[in-house]
Write an enzyme that holds these catalytic residues in place. Structure first.
Site, PDB file in Angstrom:
ATOM      1  CE  LYS A 118      -2.442   1.659   5.286  1.00  8.55           C
ATOM      2  NZ  LYS A 118      -2.533   1.064   3.898  1.00  8.55           N
TER       3      LYS A 118
ATOM      4  CB  SER B 141      -1.013  -0.021   1.291  1.00  2.96           C
ATOM      5  OG  SER B 141      -0.206  -0.123   2.467  1.00  2.96           O
TER       6      SER B 141
END
Length: 364
Positions: free
Chosen positions: A304, A259
């Site tokens: 995140k 990611s």
């Protein structure tokens, strides 16, 4: 005397009742504690560390991205990739109490264990896959950054694994690059498989390979395919490896997964091009990347964003596929910028810096 006896008997009964209730209370407490400590098949996600791709690795103090073989330019500000940490798993399962506590915590997400540890896969296998995904992501990030600067990398087919019991077993090793089949150059996996289709089981084929930087030739006798006795195979799993005109080393320690691809690509691009992509701002983000610059959705977007905001970010690059989820959970003060492609992300950051042009948002 009778009255006294009755009172005495009632006293004994009251004592036994109190004792019984006490024992029941203790038993209930013991069962409650045992239940709270009982392992449950869930994992708790929380914000993980963030790292500046145009800065230094906080552990080694060395540049997180090092480039050799090309001119680089100074970069300021932050282009941080973000991560998700977790508690729980097959080896250290969550307790019911911890799962309930974290479920009530807005910064955490409690998800089924299979989200991170699929059934029929060991912890070691999952960790190995995460490491390989990070390595692949880094290679793809370099390729995407080079494409964005107008320098398309070449490819070469490389051995990922050799199947036991088939001709390549013990002869070819992971990482071997197949440069030619019987003298015919091969620059892609499809070129290798296309050449092998010309052979019948039992025929010998000569491969030119590169191992540890040195070229050599190896000969293999083809075998019938397990699912088709008339098709010749050598028994390897191949994947295209990029050949870059420059050397790029990315150092992130034991962090795994794909990611960080977008942020790696932006960091490399910023170092390879004049000017300053961030304008001195603290920008963070996430998203997978393909060679042609397409940004893919990821998991754990809420954690995140929280990690980015706590680290000091004011702008967060969000994959288009995560926009709705991100907009519903964005921390106050964090501007969300939608990133569909590498090129779009670069232009959005340039426009954000200049104050002119479109800056796509997840809330629009």
């Amino acid at each position: 005397m009778v009255t006294h006896a009755v009172e005495k008997d009632n006293g004994r009964r009251s004592h036994r009742r109190a004792l019984t209730l006490g024992l029941v209370a203790v038993l209930v407490l013991v069962l409650a504690v045992a239940g709270a400590l009982m392992p449950v098949p869930y994992v708790s996600l929380r914000p993980g560390p963030t790292m500046n791709t145009i800065g230094a690795n906080p552990e080694t103090k060395k540049p997180l991205i090092e480039v050799e073989g090309a001119q680089t330019y100074p970069a300021s500000g932050h282009l941080n990739f973000t991560t998700v940490a977790y508690t729980g798993g097959p080896k250290r399962p969550l307790s019911l109490f911890t799962a309930l506590r974290d479920w009530l915590n807005d910064e955490r997400a409690v998800v089924p264990q299979e989200t991170i540890f699929p059934k029929n896969e060991t912890v070691e296998e999952v960790e190995q896959q995460n490491t390989l995904q990070m390595e692949d992501s880094q290679q793809t990030s370099v390729a995407a950054a080079l494409v964005q600067t107008g320098r398309k990398p070449s490819t070469v087919p490389a051995v990922q694994s050799a199947e036991k019991g088939l001709p390549a077993d013990g002869v070819l090793k992971p990482g071997d690059e197949i440069l030619a089949v019987e003298g015919t150059k091969t620059d892609r996996t499809t070129a290798v498989t296309g050449e092998l289709k010309k052979y019948k089981p039992g025929q010998t084929v000569e491969l030119t390979i590169r191992r540890d930087g040195k070229e050599q030739k190896v000969s293999l006798t083809t075998a019938p395919a397990p699912d088709d006795a008339n098709r010749a195979v050598i028994g390897v799993v191949l994947g295209d490896r990029y050949v870059f005109p420059i050397d790029v080393n990315i150092s992130v320690g034991d962090i795994g997964g794909p990611s960080a691809g977008l942020m790696f690509s932006l960091g490399i691009y910023d170092l390879l091009t004049p000017g300053d992509l961030t304008g001195g701002k603290f920008i963070a983000g996430t998203g997978t990347i393909t060679v042609d610059g397409k940004v893919g959705a990821i998991g754990g977007i809420q954690q995140k964003m929280i990690g980015a905001k706590e680290a000091g970010a004011t702008v967060f690059l969000v994959p288009a596929g995560n926009c709705d989820e991100a907009a519903a959970a964005a921390p106050d003060g964090l501007r969300l910028v939608k990133a569909e492609t590498m090129d779009g992300a670069v232009k959005a950051l340039q426009n954000l810096q200049s104050g002119q042009g479109a800056v796509p948002s997840c809330s629009s």
